[in-house]
Structure formats: structure tokens, C-alpha cells
Design a protein around this motif. Structure first.
Motif, short mmCIF file in Angstrom:
data_model
loop_
_atom_site.label_atom_id
_atom_site.label_comp_id
_atom_site.label_asym_id
_atom_site.label_seq_id
_atom_site.Cartn_x
_atom_site.Cartn_y
_atom_site.Cartn_z
N TYR A 1 1.43 -0.93 -0.02
CA TYR A 1 0.05 -0.15 -0.06
C TYR A 1 1.07 1.28 0.18
CZ TYR A 1 -3.67 3.44 1.54
OH TYR A 1 -4.43 4.55 1.51
N ARG A 2 1.21 2.09 -1.10
CA ARG A 2 1.64 3.18 -1.36
C ARG A 2 1.11 4.42 -1.64
NH1 ARG A 2 6.52 0.61 -6.12
NH2 ARG A 2 7.26 3.07 -5.34
N GLY A 3 1.86 5.03 -0.70
CA GLY A 3 1.12 6.52 -0.91
C GLY A 3 1.13 7.18 -2.14
N LEU B 1 -2.63 -4.77 -10.48
CA LEU B 1 -1.75 -6.51 -10.82
C LEU B 1 -0.40 -6.71 -10.86
CD1 LEU B 1 -2.58 -9.52 -10.31
CD2 LEU B 1 -3.07 -9.52 -13.05
N SER B 2 0.25 -5.81 -12.16
CA SER B 2 1.56 -5.17 -12.52
C SER B 2 2.12 -4.82 -11.64
CB SER B 2 1.82 -4.57 -13.72
OG SER B 2 1.30 -3.46 -13.46
N ARG B 3 1.89 -4.90 -10.51
CA ARG B 3 3.00 -4.18 -9.33
C ARG B 3 2.24 -5.41 -7.46
NH1 ARG B 3 1.90 0.77 -10.25
NH2 ARG B 3 -0.34 1.10 -8.51
N ALA B 4 1.90 -6.85 -8.11
CA ALA B 4 1.32 -7.51 -7.13
C ALA B 4 1.99 -9.10 -7.30
CB ALA B 4 0.00 -7.50 -7.32
N SER B 5 2.25 -9.66 -6.43
CA SER B 5 3.35 -10.83 -6.08
C SER B 5 2.17 -12.05 -5.86
CB SER B 5 4.29 -10.72 -4.93
OG SER B 5 5.14 -9.49 -5.83
N LEU B 6 2.78 -12.89 -5.94
CA LEU B 6 1.80 -14.53 -5.32
C LEU B 6 2.57 -14.95 -4.10
CD1 LEU B 6 -0.42 -15.95 -8.36
CD2 LEU B 6 -1.20 -14.62 -6.27
N ILE B 7 2.16 -15.96 -3.43
CA ILE B 7 3.33 -16.08 -2.39
C ILE B 7 2.44 -17.48 -1.89
CG2 ILE B 7 2.98 -15.21 -0.65
CD1 ILE B 7 5.49 -15.53 0.43
N TYR B 8 3.05 -18.42 -1.64
CA TYR B 8 2.18 -19.94 -0.92
C TYR B 8 3.25 -20.94 -0.95
CZ TYR B 8 3.38 -21.23 -5.81
OH TYR B 8 4.04 -21.38 -7.27
N GLU B 9 2.31 -21.72 -0.48
CA GLU B 9 3.29 -23.10 0.26
C GLU B 9 2.79 -23.95 -1.03
OE1 GLU B 9 2.84 -22.41 5.05
OE2 GLU B 9 1.68 -23.47 4.35
N GLN B 10 4.39 -25.19 -1.15
CA GLN B 10 4.87 -25.93 -1.81
C GLN B 10 5.03 -26.87 -1.66
OE1 GLN B 10 6.27 -25.78 -5.62
NE2 GLN B 10 3.82 -25.54 -5.90
N SER C 1 7.67 -7.84 -7.66
CA SER C 1 7.38 -6.10 -6.65
C SER C 1 6.19 -5.23 -6.25
CB SER C 1 7.44 -5.88 -8.28
OG SER C 1 5.83 -6.24 -9.33
N GLY C 2 5.75 -6.75 -5.65
CA GLY C 2 4.43 -6.37 -5.25
C GLY C 2 4.67 -5.97 -3.36
N TYR C 3 5.98 -6.97 -3.05
CA TYR C 3 6.71 -6.98 -1.62
C TYR C 3 6.94 -5.49 -1.22
CZ TYR C 3 6.42 -12.43 -2.75
OH TYR C 3 5.68 -12.90 -2.71
N CYS C 4 6.88 -4.79 0.08
CA CYS C 4 7.42 -3.68 0.71
C CYS C 4 8.85 -4.12 0.88
CB CYS C 4 6.82 -3.00 1.48
SG CYS C 4 4.50 -2.74 1.41
#
Length: 239
Positions: free
Chosen positions: A91-93, A101-110, A122-125
Motif C-alpha cells: 500500500y504505497r502513498g 496487478l503489475s505491482r502485485a506478487s503471489l506467495i504460497y506453500e508448496q 514487485s508486490g512486496y514492500c
């Protein structure tokens, strides 16, 4: 007799100096405690305000239709391919658009490990040259995680209003989505930028494994943070 009086005066003066030193030390310590309490109170208020601001944007009715689109905040992870994964964005001011979506990321357990780069990183602060803070004050980082709850113990029609006829009402089956907002103040921590960045980009908000938890990671480095968890029931009417 005069020499004895001078000696007694010296002892009295020394006792007074010791008493004044003790009183001064206690006063300084009390002031520092009061300052720490005030600082902690202000920090907590900042964290809550930033998390609330992110939540208000999630709940903004004007953003709902866009969020349900195929590349939207909810729509992208609603399908079977990404169900159960966490969609992460900062959440960038300095960004006019709350979610992109171009500034988002996916994270999951595998297979017992964490995958965090299937959609890029690019989605992570991240602390560094870019401004990932929520305001120009550069005080608070707020990272948002969105994920849909998979089957599990969810019962059929659990989230419907009682008496709803899904065919007559022409609505899509409702699903439960969880939104986590993690706000932190890096400047009040002794943790390095790399340690904080690792917590933000390689840890999950929703996990049963403590070692994979972002809250556990930040706590281990004594980083001041707060986590807001909000659950929504989403459905869509067909017109």
C-alpha cells in the motif's frame, strides 16, 4: 573545634550532592519511561491508522467491480489456479491506484517450502531506494495480503442469507476471502533492511507453520508491527 566544624560541613555537602544525584537520576529515568510510553502510543496509533486506511480502500464500493475483474484484487485469485494462494501488494502513498496487478506478487506453500516469485517480486514492500511507505513521512510500511479460503470445513450455503434461492436470485456462489494488512515501523527497530525485507517477501500471513509466518519473523527481530485480519463474504449477481 573550627577544623571539626569544617569537616562536618564537607560531609553534609557530600551527602547533599549524593542525594541530588540520586534524585536527578530517578527524574531522568522517569522522563525516559514517559517518553517511551508516549512514543509507543504514537507508533501504535500510526500503525492502526495505516492498516485502517488500507482496509477502507479494500471496502470502497467504487473499487468493488474492478476488484472482481479477472485482473482485479479478488478476481485474479478466485479461480482454481490461484485458490489458496496469497496475493500480495504494498500500500504505497505515491501510487494513485490502490491495486494494480503489475505491482502485485503471489506467495504460497508448496511441498513444505515457500514459493514467492511465480508472479514476480514487485508486490512486496521493500526498504531501499524506492518509496514503499504509505506517506512521504516514510514512517510506516503497510503490506496487504488477499486470499480465498479453500473448501475445508465450509458447508454448502454457509455464507448465504437464510432463505436465498440461488437460481431465482441469479447470484454466483458466495465465497469467503481473507484480507490481512501488516503495518510496521522500521525506524523503531534495530533490524537491518535485509532482515525486514526477507520477512515481507518470504513469509505468509495465513499459515499453520510458525517458521513460515510473517508475524513470527517480524517478532523475532523486535520490529513494531500490527496485523489486521478482515474476512468478507463475496458473491456476484448476474443482471
Amino acid at each position: 573545634m573550627l577544623n571539626r566544624q569544617k569537616g562536618a560541613t564537607l560531609i553534609v555537602v557530600l551527602i547533599l550532592l549524593v542525594a541530588l544525584t540520586v534524585i536527578g537520576t530517578l527524574a531522568i529515568r522517569q522522563s525516559l519511561v514517559s517518553l517511551n510510553i508516549a512514543t509507543n502510543g504514537q507508533a501504535q496509533q500510526l500503525l492502526i491508522q495505516n492498516s485502517d486506511s488500507a482496509t477502507f480502500n479494500v471496502e470502497n464500493p467504487n473499487n468493488l467491480i474492478r476488484s472482481l475483474a479477472r485482473d482485479g484484487m479478488f478476481g485474479f485469485i478466485k479461480g482454481s489456479t490461484n485458490k489458496g494462494k496469497e496475493l500480495i501488494f504494498c500500500y504505497r502513498g505515491d501510487q494513485s491506484q490502490f491495486f494494480n496487478l503489475s505491482r502485485a506478487s503471489l506467495i504460497y506453500e508448496q511441498n513444505g517450502s515457500i514459493v514467492n516469485n511465480s508472479l514476480g517480486v514487485s508486490g512486496y514492500c521493500q526498504l531501499g531506494s524506492q518509496n514503499f511507505f504509505t506517506s512521504n513521512r516514510r514512517a510506516v510500511l503497510t503490506q496487504v495480503s488477499v486470499s480465498f479460503v479453500e473448501g475445508g470445513n465450509v458447508k454448502p450455503f454457509q455464507f448465504y442469507i437464510r432463505g436465498t434461492d440461488t437460481e431465482k436470485a441469479k447470484i454466483e456462489q458466495t465465497e469467503r476471502v481473507v484480507v490481512n494488512t501488516v503495518s510496521l515501523i522500521p525506524s523503531l527497530s534495530t533490524a537491518t533492511d535485509e532482515e525486514i525485507n526477507t520477512c515481507l517477501s518470504t513469509r505468509l500471513s495465513n499459515t499453520d507453520i510458525p517458521a513460515h509466518s510473517i508475524a513470527t519473523c517480524l517478532s523475532s527481530f523486535n520490529v513494531p508491527f500490527t496485523v489486521h485480519v478482515t474476512e468478507y463474504t463475496l458473491g456476484q449477481a448476474f443482471i
